[in-house]
Design a protein around this motif. Sequence first.
Motif, PDB file in Angstrom:
ATOM      1  N   VAL A 123       0.825  -1.202   0.000  1.00 49.79           N
ATOM      2  CA  VAL A 123       0.000   0.000   0.000  1.00 49.79           C
ATOM      3  C   VAL A 123       0.864   1.259   0.000  1.00 49.79           C
ATOM      4  O   VAL A 123       0.557   2.230  -0.681  1.00 49.79           O
ATOM      5  CB  VAL A 123      -0.936   0.001   1.227  1.00 49.79           C
ATOM      6  CG1 VAL A 123      -1.752   1.275   1.307  1.00 49.79           C
ATOM      7  CG2 VAL A 123      -1.847  -1.210   1.207  1.00 49.79           C
ATOM      8  N   SER A 124       1.942   1.220   0.786  1.00 47.91           N
ATOM      9  CA  SER A 124       2.807   2.398   0.841  1.00 47.91           C
ATOM     10  C   SER A 124       4.208   1.992   1.285  1.00 47.91           C
ATOM     11  O   SER A 124       4.413   0.913   1.842  1.00 47.91           O
ATOM     12  CB  SER A 124       2.243   3.442   1.810  1.00 47.91           C
ATOM     13  OG  SER A 124       2.283   2.955   3.138  1.00 47.91           O
ATOM     14  N   ALA A 125       5.145   2.876   1.006  1.00 49.17           N
ATOM     15  CA  ALA A 125       6.534   2.684   1.434  1.00 49.17           C
ATOM     16  C   ALA A 125       7.068   4.047   1.863  1.00 49.17           C
ATOM     17  O   ALA A 125       6.778   5.067   1.230  1.00 49.17           O
ATOM     18  CB  ALA A 125       7.376   2.118   0.303  1.00 49.17           C
ATOM     19  N   GLU A 126       7.800   4.037   2.958  1.00 50.46           N
ATOM     20  CA  GLU A 126       8.419   5.266   3.454  1.00 50.46           C
ATOM     21  C   GLU A 126       9.919   5.042   3.564  1.00 50.46           C
ATOM     22  O   GLU A 126      10.359   4.012   4.080  1.00 50.46           O
ATOM     23  CB  GLU A 126       7.874   5.625   4.839  1.00 50.46           C
ATOM     24  CG  GLU A 126       6.414   5.954   4.868  1.00 50.46           C
ATOM     25  CD  GLU A 126       5.917   6.212   6.285  1.00 50.46           C
ATOM     26  OE1 GLU A 126       6.722   6.654   7.134  1.00 50.46           O
ATOM     27  OE2 GLU A 126       4.739   5.960   6.531  1.00 50.46           O
ATOM     28  N   LEU A 127      10.655   5.984   3.059  1.00 49.82           N
ATOM     29  CA  LEU A 127      12.110   5.919   3.152  1.00 49.82           C
ATOM     30  C   LEU A 127      12.598   7.054   4.037  1.00 49.82           C
ATOM     31  O   LEU A 127      12.243   8.214   3.830  1.00 49.82           O
ATOM     32  CB  LEU A 127      12.754   6.078   1.768  1.00 49.82           C
ATOM     33  CG  LEU A 127      12.408   5.047   0.711  1.00 49.82           C
ATOM     34  CD1 LEU A 127      13.057   5.425  -0.611  1.00 49.82           C
ATOM     35  CD2 LEU A 127      12.866   3.683   1.154  1.00 49.82           C
ATOM     36  N   ASN A 128      13.409   6.708   5.003  1.00 57.41           N
ATOM     37  CA  ASN A 128      14.082   7.710   5.803  1.00 57.41           C
ATOM     38  C   ASN A 128      15.075   8.409   4.882  1.00 57.41           C
ATOM     39  O   ASN A 128      15.655   7.779   3.993  1.00 57.41           O
ATOM     40  CB  ASN A 128      14.790   7.027   6.972  1.00 57.41           C
ATOM     41  CG  ASN A 128      15.476   7.982   7.903  1.00 57.41           C
ATOM     42  OD1 ASN A 128      16.410   8.672   7.505  1.00 57.41           O
ATOM     43  ND2 ASN A 128      15.026   7.992   9.141  1.00 57.41           N
TER      44      ASN A 128
END
Length: 115
Positions: free
Chosen positions: A55-60
């Motif tokens: 559904v989603s991906a977050e990258l620092n």
Amino acid sequence: MTFPALDRIEALARNLDGWQRQLADRMAELEQTSAEGVSDSGLVRVTAAADGKIVSAELNARAMRLDSYSLAEEFTAAANRAQEAAAAQVRELVGEVIGEPGAGPRRPGDHEERR
């Protein structure tokens, strides 16, 4: 003359409609559920739906310092963990409905089958 096996089959048939309703309710609940997976470094966080779809991906921001191979590994690890967590939620909710041992709380009135 009574037939215990026939009584058991009749009881199961009576419960089938209730189980189907519970399963439909749980499936509707699952459609709104998601699970999260995080890479070992914590730089990548992925969310997966109950069906395993990402559904989603977050990258620092620090993840952008990684080389492409390392970033791909981080993403893959986070995605796999999210999908595994989503699958575990599905198993737990379905197990609650069908009464599998260890799959969640049992409902009142559930009985262990005797052999």
